[in-house]
Design an enzyme around this catalytic site. Structure first.
Site, PDB file in Angstrom:
ATOM      1  N   TYR A 313       0.840  -1.193   0.000  1.00  0.00           N
ATOM      2  CA  TYR A 313       0.000   0.000   0.000  1.00  0.00           C
ATOM      3  C   TYR A 313       0.874   1.242   0.000  1.00  0.00           C
ATOM      4  O   TYR A 313       1.792   1.374   0.812  1.00  0.00           O
ATOM      5  CB  TYR A 313      -0.910  -0.021   1.226  1.00  0.00           C
ATOM      6  CG  TYR A 313      -1.836   1.172   1.367  1.00  0.00           C
ATOM      7  CD1 TYR A 313      -2.390   1.793   0.256  1.00  0.00           C
ATOM      8  CD2 TYR A 313      -2.164   1.675   2.619  1.00  0.00           C
ATOM      9  CE1 TYR A 313      -3.234   2.875   0.381  1.00  0.00           C
ATOM     10  CE2 TYR A 313      -3.022   2.763   2.768  1.00  0.00           C
ATOM     11  CZ  TYR A 313      -3.549   3.356   1.642  1.00  0.00           C
ATOM     12  OH  TYR A 313      -4.388   4.431   1.761  1.00  0.00           O
ATOM     13  N   CYS A 314       0.599   2.171  -0.939  1.00  0.00           N
ATOM     14  CA  CYS A 314       1.299   3.454  -1.021  1.00  0.00           C
ATOM     15  C   CYS A 314       2.805   3.202  -1.176  1.00  0.00           C
ATOM     16  O   CYS A 314       3.221   2.436  -2.040  1.00  0.00           O
ATOM     17  CB  CYS A 314       0.966   4.302   0.198  1.00  0.00           C
ATOM     18  SG  CYS A 314       1.601   6.000   0.148  1.00  0.00           S
ATOM     19  N   LEU A 315       3.631   3.819  -0.348  1.00  0.00           N
ATOM     20  CA  LEU A 315       5.069   3.624  -0.444  1.00  0.00           C
ATOM     21  C   LEU A 315       5.445   2.165  -0.195  1.00  0.00           C
ATOM     22  O   LEU A 315       6.431   1.661  -0.744  1.00  0.00           O
ATOM     23  CB  LEU A 315       5.779   4.533   0.557  1.00  0.00           C
ATOM     24  CG  LEU A 315       7.303   4.474   0.626  1.00  0.00           C
ATOM     25  CD1 LEU A 315       7.923   4.649  -0.753  1.00  0.00           C
ATOM     26  CD2 LEU A 315       7.829   5.507   1.592  1.00  0.00           C
ATOM     27  N   GLY A 317       3.822  -0.278  -1.366  1.00  0.00           N
ATOM     28  CA  GLY A 317       3.660  -0.910  -2.671  1.00  0.00           C
ATOM     29  C   GLY A 317       4.847  -0.646  -3.576  1.00  0.00           C
ATOM     30  O   GLY A 317       5.268  -1.525  -4.344  1.00  0.00           O
ATOM     31  N   LEU A 342      -1.643  -1.240  -4.046  1.00  0.00           N
ATOM     32  CA  LEU A 342      -2.767  -0.370  -3.704  1.00  0.00           C
ATOM     33  C   LEU A 342      -2.299   1.074  -3.659  1.00  0.00           C
ATOM     34  O   LEU A 342      -1.494   1.454  -2.805  1.00  0.00           O
ATOM     35  CB  LEU A 342      -3.354  -0.761  -2.341  1.00  0.00           C
ATOM     36  CG  LEU A 342      -3.726  -2.234  -2.143  1.00  0.00           C
ATOM     37  CD1 LEU A 342      -4.248  -2.462  -0.724  1.00  0.00           C
ATOM     38  CD2 LEU A 342      -4.747  -2.696  -3.169  1.00  0.00           C
TER      39      LEU A 342
END
Length: 577
Positions: A313-315, A317, A342
């Site tokens: 998720y975010c960083l 990811g 994500l």
């Protein structure tokens, strides 16, 4: 001897990035001290970057008589028959804004806003980044001058004052005092009143589980099964360390973790330690090796060496994509069954409005500030994110809470948002320079263990989620992964923003998504074609993803029971302030 220019770029950082492997000399320390002093005064923003942008725009605007004629004609038209776009602006939602004289003030402000937008765009010769900075800066000034921000020009405030006899100002003053006290105390749990009512382990992050592994950088949580059988492949989630992990495990009704467990998956999640000044030299590759890879090894150890469904998720990811490329490079691709990203960027050429804060001058200022502190504080980072959407996150909130005297009802997402974290100096400098500024990952220059990794090496099927109103990871940027890979890739675009779009539980009103799959080796389809040719589906995207995970899973196995002797989730790191 002639030097290899490609090899050289791997190891040579920009001039403003400090070499953390050696102590600075007195001249470097003096330079950083001067930059840091300026950064404290400017809130971490670079005045030089703003001045360069304004000078570039002003010089070219002065030599654009055609633009002057266009703006003059627009001004004349605005004062006659041009319609004013009001819908969708929450500042003017009250029906009383249609009454005179408030409609005059509102329409005049919106026309001025339109005119300034035209004046700062399309000026021939202005560098795109400078154009964006000037437009952004002017928008901040206009938002501050909106008639909705002042008592005498806001009909909703006047009506509320008459209705309550001025009690709204009394309540607003109390709200202001509470917020000021919380800000001065720098207590994450009090950044928003009422947020302290949602505490990890008590109200949020309460999905049953155990901490099964811990090192000095992270804890690994395994969640208890709620079904008799589970998919053979576990789900291993890598959240961003810019945020606390429990954004994906909020209250039971909107917890993605609880949903996955109920869908018959064994779920693991990393919980990152909140770094302090002593962690200034933690590098991005430390988060890769001691975070993702060490935790992945523990997940596979506890699940009979089964390949995992990896989720970032975010960083987190972005880091997971680096890990997947590294595993493919090192002939270890069989450790992953699939990869899900994500709201995570892998190509940073279009980072959206966050790119306004990314250039050489800005990073030199920010680098000096982080060097002095040893980290980037969560409140400093939160201020930048608020500026990106100042109309809703700053001015509309100030009007509601201080002028109307209305407190936003506290919720779990608000509490999580107030629970800020810090970024180690070295890691954040590397992230901003190597990924954001230089785009090393997308262009094949990012190195792990001295050798570059390439996203094109990833063969596992991928599920990639973007959100329509994302200011942090714009979906058009997330979509660029199609250009960097050739594996099977399912792209899903969901309603909402960077956080609310991901926390999109079944039953949440007003949700929809678009979803399309590219088979391995298929030709590229543009993002515009994807959006226009893919019909939206009403509802949450979670069931669609769960179905995809099951389709890529082997036969079920008995639910994996946890040892009662292990410490309970959510562990200790998530409680660090």
């Amino acid at each position: 001897m002639k030097r290899d220019p490609i090899t050289t770029t791997y190891d040579k950082p920009p001039a403003f990035v400090a070499d953390c492997s050696r102590a600075p000399d007195s001249r470097e320390s003096l330079d950083r001290a001067a930059h840091a002093a300026l950064a404290r005064l400017s809130g971490g923003l670079s005045p030089a970057a703003l001045c360069l942008a304004v000078f570039d725009w002003a010089q070219h605007f002065a030599l654009a008589p055609g633009k002057w004629i266009e703006l003059t004609a627009q001004l004349a038209q605005d004062n006659t028959t041009a319609p004013v776009p009001v819908s969708g602006d929450p500042r003017f939602a009250a029906a009383s804004w249609n009454d005179w004289p408030y409609c005059v003030w509102r329409d005049g402000f919106l026309r001025l806003q339109q005119w300034c937008e035209s004046a700062t765009t399309g000026v021939r010769g202005v560098e795109r980044h400078h154009e964006d900075v000037v437009r952004f800066g002017l928008r901040q000034m206009l938002d501050a001058l909106s008639p909705s921000n002042f008592v005498l020009t806001n009909p909703a405030v006047i009506e509320e004052t008459l209705r309550t006899g001025g009690a709204n100002f009394v309540a607003g003053r109390q709200h202001w005092i509470e917020d000021l006290t919380a800000m001065l105390a720098r207590a994450p749990g009090k950044r928003q009143p009422g947020a302290q009512a949602f505490m990890p382990g008590c109200d949020v992050a309460i999905t049953p589980g155990k901490v099964v592994y811990r090192n000095d950088l992270c804890e690994l949580i395994q969640y208890s099964p709620s079904t008799d059988t589970v998919a053979r492949e576990p789900v291993f989630i890598v959240p961003s360390w810019i945020i606390k992990y429990y954004i994906l495990d909020l209250s039971p009704h909107d917890s993605l973790v609880r949903y996955l467990v109920s869908e018959g998956f064994t779920v693991f999640m990393i919980s990152w330690r909140n770094p302090g000044p002593e962690d200034r030299d933690l590098a991005l590759n430390d988060y890769l090796s001691r975070g993702v890879l060490d935790a992945l090894a523990e997940v596979r150890k506890r699940c009979d060496a089964t390949p995992v469904h990896a989720v970032g998720y975010c960083l987190g990811g972005t880091l997971l994509s680096i890990a997947a490329a590294m595993l493919a490079r090192d002939a270890r691709a069989d450790e992953l069954r699939s990869v899900t990203l994500l709201a995570a960027q892998t190509d940073f050429t279009e980072p959206g409005e966050l790119g306004l804060f990314i250039d050489a001058s800005e990073l030199a200022t920010l680098d000096a500030l982080m060097w002095e502190q040893g980290f980037l504080d969560g409140s400093q980072m939160a201020a930048a994110f608020q500026l990106l959407n100042a109309r809703d996150l700053i001015w509309s909130r100030l009007m509601s809470e201080y002028l109307l005297g209305r407190r936003s009802k506290p919720n779990d997402l608000m509490a999580w948002n107030a629970d800020t974290t810090r970024m180690p100096y070295r890691m954040h400098s590397e992230y901003l320079t190597q990924l954001f500024l230089r785009n090393d990952l997308a262009e094949g220059r990012y190195c792990v263990d001295g050798r570059p990794v390439a996203l094109s090496d990833i063969e596992q099927p991928m599920f990639v989620v973007g959100t329509e109103r994302d200011h942090v990871s714009p979906w058009r940027s997330v979509y660029k992964l199609h250009l960097l890979t050739h594996n099977p890739l399912t792209f899903l675009l969901t309603a909402g923003g960077h956080n609310a779009g991901i926390v999109s539980e079944p039953g949440h009103a007003g949700r929809h998504y678009r979803c399309g799959t590219r088979s391995a080796g298929a030709s590229y389809r543009s993002r515009h074609a994807f959006f226009n040719e893919t019909e939206p589906t009403e509802g949450s995207w979670w069931p669609r993803w769960s179905q995809w995970l099951h389709e890529h899973s082997d036969v079920p196995v008995p639910g994996r029971v946890l040892d009662d002797a292990l410490p309970d989730a959510p562990g200790t790191y998530v409680r660090q302030s």
